[in-house]
Design a protein around this motif. Structure first.
Motif, short mmCIF file in Angstrom:
data_model
loop_
_atom_site.label_atom_id
_atom_site.label_comp_id
_atom_site.label_asym_id
_atom_site.label_seq_id
_atom_site.Cartn_x
_atom_site.Cartn_y
_atom_site.Cartn_z
N ASP A 153 0.86 -1.19 0.00
CA ASP A 153 0.00 0.00 0.00
C ASP A 153 0.89 1.24 0.00
O ASP A 153 1.00 1.97 0.98
CB ASP A 153 -0.91 -0.02 1.23
CG ASP A 153 -1.91 1.13 1.21
OD1 ASP A 153 -2.18 1.65 0.11
OD2 ASP A 153 -2.42 1.50 2.28
N ALA A 154 1.58 1.44 -1.12
CA ALA A 154 2.51 2.56 -1.27
C ALA A 154 2.63 2.89 -2.75
O ALA A 154 2.35 2.06 -3.61
CB ALA A 154 3.88 2.20 -0.69
N ASN A 155 3.06 4.11 -3.06
CA ASN A 155 3.23 4.50 -4.46
C ASN A 155 4.47 5.37 -4.61
O ASN A 155 5.02 5.90 -3.63
CB ASN A 155 1.99 5.24 -4.98
CG ASN A 155 1.65 6.45 -4.14
OD1 ASN A 155 2.38 7.43 -4.10
ND2 ASN A 155 0.51 6.39 -3.44
N LYS A 156 4.92 5.51 -5.85
CA LYS A 156 6.17 6.20 -6.13
C LYS A 156 6.08 7.69 -5.83
O LYS A 156 7.09 8.33 -5.49
CB LYS A 156 6.55 5.98 -7.59
CG LYS A 156 7.91 6.57 -7.96
CD LYS A 156 8.26 6.33 -9.42
CE LYS A 156 9.60 6.95 -9.78
NZ LYS A 156 9.94 6.75 -11.20
N GLN A 157 4.89 8.28 -5.95
CA GLN A 157 4.75 9.71 -5.73
C GLN A 157 5.12 10.11 -4.30
O GLN A 157 5.53 11.23 -4.04
CB GLN A 157 3.31 10.16 -6.02
CG GLN A 157 2.96 10.22 -7.50
CD GLN A 157 2.88 8.87 -8.15
OE1 GLN A 157 2.54 7.88 -7.49
NE2 GLN A 157 3.19 8.79 -9.44
N ASN A 158 4.99 9.17 -3.38
CA ASN A 158 5.31 9.44 -1.98
C ASN A 158 6.55 8.64 -1.58
O ASN A 158 6.52 7.82 -0.67
CB ASN A 158 4.12 9.07 -1.09
CG ASN A 158 4.31 9.53 0.34
OD1 ASN A 158 5.04 10.47 0.63
ND2 ASN A 158 3.64 8.85 1.26
N SER A 159 7.66 8.87 -2.30
CA SER A 159 8.88 8.12 -2.05
C SER A 159 10.09 9.02 -2.25
O SER A 159 9.98 10.15 -2.74
CB SER A 159 8.98 6.90 -2.97
OG SER A 159 9.08 7.32 -4.33
N THR A 160 11.27 8.50 -1.89
CA THR A 160 12.52 9.24 -1.99
C THR A 160 13.57 8.38 -2.68
O THR A 160 13.69 7.19 -2.35
CB THR A 160 13.04 9.62 -0.58
OG1 THR A 160 12.07 10.49 0.04
CG2 THR A 160 14.37 10.34 -0.67
N PRO A 161 14.35 8.93 -3.64
CA PRO A 161 15.44 8.15 -4.25
C PRO A 161 16.48 7.77 -3.21
O PRO A 161 16.62 8.43 -2.18
CB PRO A 161 16.00 9.11 -5.30
CG PRO A 161 14.93 10.12 -5.54
CD PRO A 161 14.18 10.25 -4.24
N VAL A 197 22.52 -3.80 -0.63
CA VAL A 197 22.13 -2.94 -1.75
C VAL A 197 20.87 -2.17 -1.37
O VAL A 197 19.86 -2.76 -0.97
CB VAL A 197 21.88 -3.78 -3.02
CG1 VAL A 197 21.44 -2.88 -4.17
CG2 VAL A 197 23.13 -4.56 -3.39
N LYS A 198 20.93 -0.86 -1.50
CA LYS A 198 19.78 -0.03 -1.17
C LYS A 198 18.80 -0.01 -2.33
O LYS A 198 19.21 0.03 -3.49
CB LYS A 198 20.23 1.40 -0.85
CG LYS A 198 21.10 1.51 0.39
CD LYS A 198 21.46 2.96 0.67
CE LYS A 198 22.32 3.08 1.92
NZ LYS A 198 22.69 4.50 2.20
N PRO A 199 17.50 -0.04 -2.04
CA PRO A 199 16.51 0.02 -3.13
C PRO A 199 16.56 1.37 -3.84
O PRO A 199 16.98 2.38 -3.26
CB PRO A 199 15.17 -0.18 -2.40
CG PRO A 199 15.44 0.20 -0.99
CD PRO A 199 16.87 -0.15 -0.72
N LYS A 200 16.13 1.36 -5.08
CA LYS A 200 16.20 2.58 -5.89
C LYS A 200 15.33 3.68 -5.31
O LYS A 200 15.69 4.86 -5.35
CB LYS A 200 15.76 2.26 -7.32
CG LYS A 200 15.97 3.39 -8.31
CD LYS A 200 15.63 2.96 -9.72
CE LYS A 200 15.87 4.09 -10.71
NZ LYS A 200 15.55 3.66 -12.11
N PHE A 201 14.17 3.31 -4.75
CA PHE A 201 13.28 4.27 -4.11
C PHE A 201 12.83 3.69 -2.78
O PHE A 201 12.72 2.47 -2.62
CB PHE A 201 12.04 4.57 -4.97
CG PHE A 201 12.34 5.31 -6.24
CD1 PHE A 201 12.47 6.69 -6.24
CD2 PHE A 201 12.51 4.62 -7.43
CE1 PHE A 201 12.74 7.38 -7.41
CE2 PHE A 201 12.79 5.30 -8.61
CZ PHE A 201 12.91 6.68 -8.60
N THR A 202 12.56 4.57 -1.81
CA THR A 202 12.04 4.16 -0.50
C THR A 202 10.76 4.91 -0.24
O THR A 202 10.70 6.14 -0.34
CB THR A 202 13.06 4.47 0.61
OG1 THR A 202 14.29 3.78 0.34
CG2 THR A 202 12.52 4.02 1.96
N SER A 203 9.71 4.16 0.10
CA SER A 203 8.41 4.76 0.35
C SER A 203 8.38 5.45 1.70
O SER A 203 8.93 4.96 2.68
CB SER A 203 7.33 3.67 0.30
OG SER A 203 6.09 4.17 0.77
#
Length: 461
Positions: A153-161, A197-203
Protein backbone atom coordinates in the motif's frame (compact mmCIF):
# COMPACT_ATOMS: atom_id res chain seq x y z
CA UNK A 1 -54.64 -15.30 -13.38
CA UNK A 2 -52.62 -12.49 -11.80
CA UNK A 3 -52.13 -12.91 -8.09
CA UNK A 4 -52.74 -10.23 -5.49
CA UNK A 5 -50.19 -7.51 -4.87
CA UNK A 6 -47.55 -8.53 -2.33
CA UNK A 7 -47.47 -6.28 0.70
CA UNK A 8 -45.43 -6.58 3.88
CA UNK A 9 -47.54 -7.49 6.85
CA UNK A 10 -46.39 -6.35 10.26
CA UNK A 11 -46.49 -9.07 12.87
CA UNK A 12 -46.06 -9.05 16.58
CA UNK A 13 -44.05 -12.28 16.69
CA UNK A 14 -41.77 -14.06 14.25
CA UNK A 15 -40.42 -17.59 14.33
CA UNK A 16 -37.09 -17.57 12.49
CA UNK A 17 -34.09 -19.90 12.53
CA UNK A 18 -30.76 -19.02 10.94
CA UNK A 19 -29.86 -22.70 10.88
CA UNK A 20 -32.70 -23.45 8.46
CA UNK A 21 -31.87 -20.58 6.11
CA UNK A 22 -28.19 -21.45 5.52
CA UNK A 23 -27.89 -23.97 2.64
CA UNK A 24 -26.48 -27.35 3.61
CA UNK A 25 -23.86 -27.15 0.84
CA UNK A 26 -22.67 -23.64 1.75
CA UNK A 27 -18.87 -23.33 1.97
CA UNK A 28 -19.04 -21.86 5.47
CA UNK A 29 -20.79 -24.97 6.79
CA UNK A 30 -17.85 -27.12 5.72
CA UNK A 31 -15.27 -24.63 7.00
CA UNK A 32 -17.00 -24.19 10.34
CA UNK A 33 -16.26 -27.81 11.31
CA UNK A 34 -12.52 -27.11 11.16
CA UNK A 35 -12.40 -23.73 12.92
CA UNK A 36 -11.25 -24.41 16.48
CA UNK A 37 -11.35 -21.27 18.60
CA UNK A 38 -12.11 -22.88 21.95
CA UNK A 39 -8.82 -21.77 23.51
CA UNK A 40 -8.75 -18.25 22.08
CA UNK A 41 -10.06 -16.54 25.22
CA UNK A 42 -7.55 -18.31 27.42
CA UNK A 43 -4.77 -17.54 24.91
CA UNK A 44 -5.58 -13.80 25.02
CA UNK A 45 -6.44 -13.56 28.72
CA UNK A 46 -3.21 -11.80 29.77
CA UNK A 47 -3.66 -9.14 27.07
CA UNK A 48 -6.99 -7.92 28.47
CA UNK A 49 -7.54 -5.74 31.52
CA UNK A 50 -9.34 -7.19 34.53
CA UNK A 51 -11.36 -4.00 34.97
CA UNK A 52 -13.31 -1.65 32.75
CA UNK A 53 -16.00 -2.15 30.10
CA UNK A 54 -16.40 -5.67 28.68
CA UNK A 55 -14.73 -6.09 25.31
CA UNK A 56 -16.10 -7.53 22.09
CA UNK A 57 -15.68 -11.29 21.90
CA UNK A 58 -12.36 -11.97 20.13
CA UNK A 59 -13.82 -15.13 18.58
CA UNK A 60 -16.39 -12.97 16.78
CA UNK A 61 -13.65 -10.73 15.35
CA UNK A 62 -11.60 -13.71 14.16
CA UNK A 63 -14.63 -15.34 12.55
CA UNK A 64 -15.45 -12.11 10.74
CA UNK A 65 -11.87 -11.82 9.48
CA UNK A 66 -12.01 -15.41 8.22
CA UNK A 67 -15.20 -14.59 6.32
CA UNK A 68 -13.56 -11.52 4.80
CA UNK A 69 -10.45 -13.36 3.58
CA UNK A 70 -12.45 -16.39 2.48
CA UNK A 71 -14.69 -14.38 0.16
CA UNK A 72 -12.28 -11.66 -0.90
CA UNK A 73 -13.89 -8.86 1.15
CA UNK A 74 -10.85 -6.64 1.55
CA UNK A 75 -12.48 -3.65 3.27
CA UNK A 76 -13.31 -4.02 6.95
CA UNK A 77 -16.04 -1.40 6.62
CA UNK A 78 -17.64 -3.43 3.83
CA UNK A 79 -17.11 -6.63 5.80
CA UNK A 80 -19.24 -5.27 8.63
CA UNK A 81 -21.97 -4.40 6.14
CA UNK A 82 -21.86 -7.84 4.54
CA UNK A 83 -22.04 -9.65 7.90
CA UNK A 84 -24.96 -7.42 8.86
CA UNK A 85 -26.91 -8.41 5.71
CA UNK A 86 -25.82 -11.97 4.89
CA UNK A 87 -27.53 -14.73 6.87
CA UNK A 88 -24.78 -17.29 6.22
CA UNK A 89 -22.15 -14.85 7.49
CA UNK A 90 -24.22 -14.20 10.63
CA UNK A 91 -24.59 -17.93 11.20
CA UNK A 92 -20.84 -18.52 10.89
CA UNK A 93 -20.08 -15.60 13.24
CA UNK A 94 -22.60 -16.87 15.82
CA UNK A 95 -24.70 -13.73 15.52
CA UNK A 96 -28.47 -13.79 15.91
CA UNK A 97 -30.72 -11.52 13.83
CA UNK A 98 -30.94 -9.00 16.63
CA UNK A 99 -27.23 -9.03 17.54
CA UNK A 100 -25.29 -5.90 16.49
CA UNK A 101 -22.22 -6.14 14.25
CA UNK A 102 -19.01 -4.60 15.68
CA UNK A 103 -17.81 -1.30 14.29
CA UNK A 104 -15.06 -1.52 11.66
CA UNK A 105 -12.66 0.48 13.86
CA UNK A 106 -12.62 -2.40 16.36
CA UNK A 107 -10.58 -4.52 13.95
CA UNK A 108 -7.77 -1.96 13.72
CA UNK A 109 -7.51 -1.61 17.50
CA UNK A 110 -7.31 -5.36 18.05
CA UNK A 111 -5.10 -6.13 15.06
CA UNK A 112 -2.48 -3.55 15.95
CA UNK A 113 -2.82 -4.32 19.64
CA UNK A 114 -3.50 -7.61 21.39
CA UNK A 115 -3.73 -9.78 18.26
CA UNK A 116 -0.25 -8.75 17.14
CA UNK A 117 1.30 -8.70 20.60
CA UNK A 118 0.07 -12.24 21.31
CA UNK A 119 0.95 -13.62 17.83
CA UNK A 120 -2.65 -14.86 17.69
CA UNK A 121 -2.77 -15.11 13.91
CA UNK A 122 0.37 -17.30 13.85
CA UNK A 123 -1.23 -19.47 16.55
CA UNK A 124 -4.43 -19.76 14.52
CA UNK A 125 -2.54 -20.70 11.35
CA UNK A 126 -0.50 -23.38 13.11
CA UNK A 127 -3.66 -24.90 14.57
CA UNK A 128 -5.04 -25.35 11.05
CA UNK A 129 -1.76 -26.98 9.99
CA UNK A 130 -1.97 -29.32 12.98
CA UNK A 131 -5.53 -30.20 11.97
CA UNK A 132 -4.39 -31.00 8.42
CA UNK A 133 -1.65 -33.23 9.83
CA UNK A 134 -4.12 -34.99 12.13
CA UNK A 135 -6.49 -35.64 9.20
CA UNK A 136 -3.71 -37.23 7.14
CA UNK A 137 -3.27 -34.48 4.56
CA UNK A 138 0.42 -33.89 5.35
CA UNK A 139 3.08 -36.58 5.07
CA UNK A 140 5.99 -34.15 5.47
CA UNK A 141 8.15 -36.04 2.96
CA UNK A 142 8.00 -33.80 -0.11
CA UNK A 143 7.85 -30.05 0.47
CA UNK A 144 7.88 -27.29 -2.13
CA UNK A 145 8.82 -23.64 -1.61
CA UNK A 146 8.30 -20.48 -3.61
CA UNK A 147 7.61 -16.76 -3.22
CA UNK A 148 5.17 -14.36 -4.84
CA UNK A 149 5.09 -10.59 -5.01
CA UNK A 150 2.17 -8.79 -3.36
CA UNK A 151 1.84 -5.08 -4.05
CA UNK A 152 2.25 -2.89 -0.97
CA UNK A 153 0.00 0.00 0.00
CA UNK A 154 2.51 2.56 -1.27
CA UNK A 155 3.23 4.50 -4.46
CA UNK A 156 6.17 6.20 -6.13
CA UNK A 157 4.75 9.71 -5.73
CA UNK A 158 5.31 9.44 -1.98
CA UNK A 159 8.88 8.12 -2.05
CA UNK A 160 12.52 9.24 -1.99
CA UNK A 161 15.44 8.15 -4.25
CA UNK A 162 18.16 6.15 -2.53
CA UNK A 163 20.74 8.95 -2.78
CA UNK A 164 18.42 11.27 -0.80
CA UNK A 165 17.15 8.75 1.76
CA UNK A 166 18.50 9.49 5.25
CA UNK A 167 17.54 7.12 8.06
CA UNK A 168 19.12 9.34 10.71
CA UNK A 169 16.56 12.05 9.93
CA UNK A 170 13.70 9.83 11.17
CA UNK A 171 12.46 10.54 14.69
CA UNK A 172 11.27 7.16 16.06
CA UNK A 173 9.08 8.73 18.75
CA UNK A 174 7.13 10.75 16.18
CA UNK A 175 7.11 8.23 13.30
CA UNK A 176 4.04 6.36 12.02
CA UNK A 177 3.57 2.70 12.91
CA UNK A 178 4.90 1.36 9.58
CA UNK A 179 8.04 3.50 9.84
CA UNK A 180 8.71 2.27 13.39
CA UNK A 181 8.42 -1.30 12.17
CA UNK A 182 10.88 -0.49 9.39
CA UNK A 183 13.41 0.69 11.98
CA UNK A 184 12.84 -2.45 14.03
CA UNK A 185 13.67 -4.82 11.15
CA UNK A 186 16.83 -3.12 9.86
CA UNK A 187 18.85 -6.04 11.26
CA UNK A 188 16.31 -8.71 10.34
CA UNK A 189 17.55 -11.30 7.81
CA UNK A 190 14.20 -11.17 6.00
CA UNK A 191 14.27 -7.38 5.61
CA UNK A 192 17.06 -4.87 6.29
CA UNK A 193 19.91 -7.37 6.66
CA UNK A 194 18.96 -9.40 3.58
CA UNK A 195 21.14 -7.27 1.30
CA UNK A 196 23.46 -4.29 1.56
CA UNK A 197 22.13 -2.94 -1.75
CA UNK A 198 19.78 -0.03 -1.17
CA UNK A 199 16.51 0.02 -3.13
CA UNK A 200 16.20 2.58 -5.89
CA UNK A 201 13.28 4.27 -4.11
CA UNK A 202 12.04 4.16 -0.50
CA UNK A 203 8.41 4.76 0.35
CA UNK A 204 7.57 7.31 3.03
CA UNK A 205 4.40 5.50 4.11
CA UNK A 206 5.90 1.98 4.13
CA UNK A 207 9.73 2.13 3.92
CA UNK A 208 10.16 -1.62 4.55
CA UNK A 209 8.47 -2.44 1.23
CA UNK A 210 10.73 -3.17 -1.74
CA UNK A 211 10.80 -1.18 -4.96
CA UNK A 212 10.94 -3.86 -7.65
CA UNK A 213 10.41 -4.46 -11.35
CA UNK A 214 10.54 -8.25 -11.10
CA UNK A 215 7.36 -8.66 -13.16
CA UNK A 216 9.08 -7.22 -16.24
CA UNK A 217 6.64 -4.32 -16.24
CA UNK A 218 6.23 -1.01 -14.39
CA UNK A 219 8.06 -1.08 -11.05
CA UNK A 220 6.11 -0.93 -7.79
CA UNK A 221 6.50 -1.33 -4.01
CA UNK A 222 5.88 -4.84 -2.76
CA UNK A 223 6.38 -7.55 -0.16
CA UNK A 224 6.93 -11.25 -0.82
CA UNK A 225 4.79 -13.98 0.66
CA UNK A 226 6.83 -17.17 1.00
CA UNK A 227 4.99 -20.51 1.03
CA UNK A 228 6.23 -23.90 2.16
CA UNK A 229 3.71 -26.55 1.11
CA UNK A 230 3.32 -30.29 1.38
CA UNK A 231 2.82 -31.58 -2.16
CA UNK A 232 0.49 -34.44 -1.17
CA UNK A 233 -2.60 -32.20 -0.93
CA UNK A 234 -1.11 -28.69 -1.38
CA UNK A 235 -1.44 -27.87 2.31
CA UNK A 236 0.51 -24.77 3.35
CA UNK A 237 2.66 -25.89 6.28
CA UNK A 238 4.29 -22.48 6.81
CA UNK A 239 4.22 -18.92 5.50
CA UNK A 240 6.62 -16.01 5.96
CA UNK A 241 6.71 -12.41 4.74
CA UNK A 242 9.92 -10.83 3.48
CA UNK A 243 11.43 -8.21 1.19
CA UNK A 244 10.99 -8.90 -2.50
CA UNK A 245 14.59 -9.86 -3.20
CA UNK A 246 16.11 -13.29 -3.74
CA UNK A 247 18.36 -13.28 -0.65
CA UNK A 248 15.42 -12.57 1.67
CA UNK A 249 13.19 -15.18 0.01
CA UNK A 250 15.88 -17.88 0.21
CA UNK A 251 16.52 -17.04 3.87
CA UNK A 252 12.79 -17.32 4.59
CA UNK A 253 12.83 -20.95 3.46
CA UNK A 254 15.48 -21.75 6.07
CA UNK A 255 13.39 -20.01 8.72
CA UNK A 256 10.27 -21.96 7.76
CA UNK A 257 12.07 -25.33 7.67
CA UNK A 258 13.48 -24.71 11.15
CA UNK A 259 10.07 -23.62 12.44
CA UNK A 260 8.09 -26.61 11.16
CA UNK A 261 10.73 -28.92 12.64
CA UNK A 262 10.25 -27.24 16.00
CA UNK A 263 6.44 -26.86 15.91
CA UNK A 264 5.25 -29.94 14.01
CA UNK A 265 8.32 -32.21 13.98
CA UNK A 266 8.34 -32.21 10.16
CA UNK A 267 11.70 -33.16 8.67
CA UNK A 268 11.23 -33.52 4.89
CA UNK A 269 13.01 -36.00 2.65
CA UNK A 270 13.24 -33.48 -0.19
CA UNK A 271 12.70 -29.79 -0.92
CA UNK A 272 11.39 -28.72 -4.32
CA UNK A 273 12.05 -25.18 -5.56
CA UNK A 274 13.02 -23.18 -8.64
CA UNK A 275 16.43 -21.92 -9.76
CA UNK A 276 16.36 -18.89 -7.43
CA UNK A 277 17.02 -21.26 -4.53
CA UNK A 278 19.86 -23.11 -6.30
CA UNK A 279 22.75 -21.17 -4.75
CA UNK A 280 25.73 -22.99 -3.25
CA UNK A 281 25.14 -21.90 0.37
CA UNK A 282 21.45 -22.88 0.22
CA UNK A 283 22.19 -26.27 -1.32
CA UNK A 284 24.97 -26.86 1.20
CA UNK A 285 22.62 -26.02 4.09
CA UNK A 286 20.00 -28.46 2.79
CA UNK A 287 22.47 -31.30 2.26
CA UNK A 288 23.85 -30.85 5.80
CA UNK A 289 20.27 -31.09 7.09
CA UNK A 290 19.80 -34.36 5.19
CA UNK A 291 17.24 -32.81 2.81
CA UNK A 292 17.57 -33.79 -0.86
CA UNK A 293 17.60 -30.57 -2.96
CA UNK A 294 15.31 -31.05 -5.98
CA UNK A 295 16.39 -27.64 -7.20
CA UNK A 296 18.02 -26.50 -10.47
CA UNK A 297 21.59 -25.41 -9.73
CA UNK A 298 22.66 -21.85 -10.51
CA UNK A 299 25.73 -22.53 -12.65
CA UNK A 300 27.67 -19.61 -14.11
CA UNK A 301 30.55 -21.78 -15.34
CA UNK A 302 28.94 -22.64 -18.67
CA UNK A 303 31.13 -21.96 -21.66
CA UNK A 304 30.26 -21.02 -25.24
CA UNK A 305 28.98 -23.72 -27.55
CA UNK A 306 31.76 -26.03 -28.66
CA UNK A 307 33.96 -25.22 -25.64
CA UNK A 308 34.44 -27.68 -22.81
CA UNK A 309 32.52 -26.78 -19.64
CA UNK A 310 33.33 -27.83 -16.09
CA UNK A 311 31.10 -30.88 -16.47
CA UNK A 312 33.54 -32.26 -19.03
CA UNK A 313 36.30 -32.39 -16.41
CA UNK A 314 36.55 -35.25 -13.93
CA UNK A 315 36.80 -34.36 -10.25
CA UNK A 316 39.30 -36.40 -8.23
CA UNK A 317 38.30 -35.92 -4.59
CA UNK A 318 41.15 -38.00 -3.15
CA UNK A 319 43.91 -36.06 -4.87
CA UNK A 320 42.16 -32.66 -4.85
CA UNK A 321 42.35 -32.10 -8.59
CA UNK A 322 40.41 -31.95 -11.86
CA UNK A 323 41.37 -34.13 -14.79
CA UNK A 324 40.74 -32.73 -18.28
CA UNK A 325 39.45 -34.91 -21.18
CA UNK A 326 43.05 -35.15 -22.42
CA UNK A 327 44.16 -36.62 -19.08
CA UNK A 328 46.05 -33.59 -17.72
CA UNK A 329 45.83 -32.36 -14.11
CA UNK A 330 44.35 -29.08 -12.91
CA UNK A 331 45.54 -28.39 -9.38
CA UNK A 332 44.90 -25.66 -6.89
CA UNK A 333 48.51 -25.44 -5.71
CA UNK A 334 51.75 -26.82 -7.13
CA UNK A 335 53.50 -26.51 -3.76
CA UNK A 336 52.45 -26.70 -0.11
CA UNK A 337 51.18 -23.67 1.84
CA UNK A 338 50.91 -23.30 5.58
CA UNK A 339 47.34 -21.93 5.17
CA UNK A 340 45.20 -24.58 3.42
CA UNK A 341 42.42 -22.01 2.78
CA UNK A 342 44.70 -19.66 0.92
CA UNK A 343 43.52 -19.06 -2.64
CA UNK A 344 43.37 -16.46 -5.38
CA UNK A 345 39.91 -15.14 -4.41
CA UNK A 346 40.52 -14.92 -0.68
CA UNK A 347 36.84 -15.86 -0.10
CA UNK A 348 37.10 -19.63 0.11
CA UNK A 349 36.70 -20.14 -3.63
CA UNK A 350 39.31 -22.61 -4.88
CA UNK A 351 40.87 -22.10 -8.32
CA UNK A 352 42.34 -25.07 -10.15
CA UNK A 353 44.78 -24.38 -12.96
CA UNK A 354 46.64 -26.42 -15.54
CA UNK A 355 50.30 -25.91 -16.45
CA UNK A 356 50.93 -23.32 -19.14
CA UNK A 357 53.27 -25.54 -21.13
CA UNK A 358 50.73 -28.36 -21.05
CA UNK A 359 47.94 -26.15 -22.41
CA UNK A 360 50.13 -24.58 -25.11
CA UNK A 361 51.06 -27.98 -26.52
CA UNK A 362 47.60 -29.56 -26.11
CA UNK A 363 45.85 -30.46 -29.41
CA UNK A 364 42.44 -29.67 -27.82
CA UNK A 365 43.28 -26.12 -26.74
CA UNK A 366 40.69 -24.67 -29.15
CA UNK A 367 37.99 -26.68 -27.36
CA UNK A 368 39.30 -26.01 -23.86
CA UNK A 369 40.63 -22.45 -23.51
CA UNK A 370 40.68 -20.72 -26.91
CA UNK A 371 40.89 -17.20 -25.43
CA UNK A 372 43.20 -17.96 -22.49
CA UNK A 373 46.74 -19.22 -22.10
CA UNK A 374 45.73 -21.84 -19.50
CA UNK A 375 42.48 -23.49 -18.41
CA UNK A 376 41.20 -22.63 -14.95
CA UNK A 377 38.21 -23.98 -12.99
CA UNK A 378 36.76 -22.32 -9.92
CA UNK A 379 35.34 -24.59 -7.22
CA UNK A 380 32.98 -23.08 -4.65
CA UNK A 381 33.03 -24.19 -0.98
CA UNK A 382 29.63 -25.90 -1.46
CA UNK A 383 30.51 -27.58 -4.73
CA UNK A 384 29.87 -31.04 -3.26
CA UNK A 385 26.29 -30.05 -2.45
CA UNK A 386 25.88 -28.55 -5.91
CA UNK A 387 27.00 -31.85 -7.38
CA UNK A 388 24.43 -33.67 -5.27
CA UNK A 389 21.74 -31.44 -6.79
CA UNK A 390 23.10 -32.05 -10.30
CA UNK A 391 22.98 -35.81 -9.76
CA UNK A 392 19.39 -35.59 -8.48
CA UNK A 393 18.43 -33.61 -11.60
CA UNK A 394 19.23 -36.68 -13.69
CA UNK A 395 16.68 -38.91 -11.91
CA UNK A 396 13.03 -39.66 -12.67
CA UNK A 397 12.02 -38.39 -9.23
CA UNK A 398 13.34 -34.96 -10.19
CA UNK A 399 11.02 -34.84 -13.21
CA UNK A 400 8.09 -35.63 -10.92
CA UNK A 401 9.24 -32.94 -8.49
CA UNK A 402 9.28 -30.27 -11.21
CA UNK A 403 5.64 -31.07 -11.95
CA UNK A 404 4.74 -30.95 -8.26
CA UNK A 405 6.38 -27.52 -7.92
CA UNK A 406 3.53 -26.03 -9.94
CA UNK A 407 1.22 -26.64 -6.99
CA UNK A 408 2.79 -23.68 -5.19
CA UNK A 409 2.12 -21.42 -8.17
CA UNK A 410 -1.50 -22.61 -8.24
CA UNK A 411 -1.88 -21.56 -4.60
CA UNK A 412 -0.53 -18.10 -5.43
CA UNK A 413 -3.00 -17.82 -8.31
CA UNK A 414 -5.82 -18.79 -5.92
CA UNK A 415 -4.54 -16.26 -3.39
CA UNK A 416 -4.71 -13.37 -5.84
CA UNK A 417 -7.67 -14.26 -8.05
CA UNK A 418 -10.09 -15.93 -5.64
CA UNK A 419 -9.15 -14.40 -2.29
CA UNK A 420 -8.39 -11.04 -3.91
CA UNK A 421 -5.02 -10.50 -2.20
CA UNK A 422 -3.33 -8.70 -5.07
CA UNK A 423 -2.56 -5.62 -2.98
CA UNK A 424 -2.03 -5.27 0.76
CA UNK A 425 -4.22 -3.04 2.89
CA UNK A 426 -2.03 -3.11 6.00
CA UNK A 427 1.37 -1.45 6.07
CA UNK A 428 4.67 -2.48 7.58
CA UNK A 429 6.28 -5.93 7.97
CA UNK A 430 3.83 -6.88 10.73
CA UNK A 431 0.84 -5.84 8.68
CA UNK A 432 2.07 -7.84 5.68
CA UNK A 433 2.67 -10.91 7.85
CA UNK A 434 -0.81 -10.60 9.38
CA UNK A 435 -2.43 -10.60 5.95
CA UNK A 436 -0.29 -13.48 4.69
CA UNK A 437 -1.10 -15.58 7.77
CA UNK A 438 -4.84 -15.00 7.53
CA UNK A 439 -4.88 -15.75 3.80
CA UNK A 440 -2.87 -18.98 4.26
CA UNK A 441 -5.16 -20.01 7.12
CA UNK A 442 -8.21 -19.57 4.91
CA UNK A 443 -6.59 -21.49 2.06
CA UNK A 444 -5.95 -24.44 4.38
CA UNK A 445 -9.50 -24.26 5.73
CA UNK A 446 -10.91 -24.25 2.21
CA UNK A 447 -8.70 -27.25 1.41
CA UNK A 448 -10.11 -29.14 4.40
CA UNK A 449 -13.64 -28.17 3.40
CA UNK A 450 -13.09 -29.40 -0.15
CA UNK A 451 -11.64 -32.77 0.86
CA UNK A 452 -14.02 -33.29 3.78
CA UNK A 453 -17.28 -31.49 2.86
CA UNK A 454 -20.10 -31.19 5.37
CA UNK A 455 -22.50 -34.15 5.26
CA UNK A 456 -25.70 -33.39 3.36
CA UNK A 457 -28.99 -33.77 5.16
CA UNK A 458 -31.95 -35.07 3.21
CA UNK A 459 -34.81 -32.63 3.11
CA UNK A 460 -38.18 -33.74 4.36
CA UNK A 461 -40.88 -34.03 1.74
Amino acid sequence: MMGPKQEAQAALFYEFSLEEHVPQDHLLRSIDRFVDLDDIRQYLAEFYSHTGRPSIDPELLIRMLLVGYCFGIRSERRLCEEVHLNLAYRWFCRLDLSDPVPNHSTFSKNRHGRFRESALLRHLFEKTVARCIADGLVSGQRLAADASLIEADANKQNSTPKEDWDISAINPSDAPRAVKEYLDVLDDAAFGAASEVKPKFTSHSDPASQWTAARKGPAFFSYSTNYLIDTDHSVIVDVEGSRSIRQAEVGSVRTMLDRIKDRHDIDPERLIADTAYGTGPMLGWLVKRGIAPHIPVIDQAKKAEGVWSRDDFEWDQENDRYICPEGHDLKQFRRNYSDPNRGPSGKGTMRYRALKLTCQDCPSKAKCCPDQSIRTINREPDEDARQVARDIAKTKQYVVSMRLRKKVEMLFAHLKRILGLGRLRLRGPNGANDEFLLAATVQNLRKLAKIFPAPQQTRKA
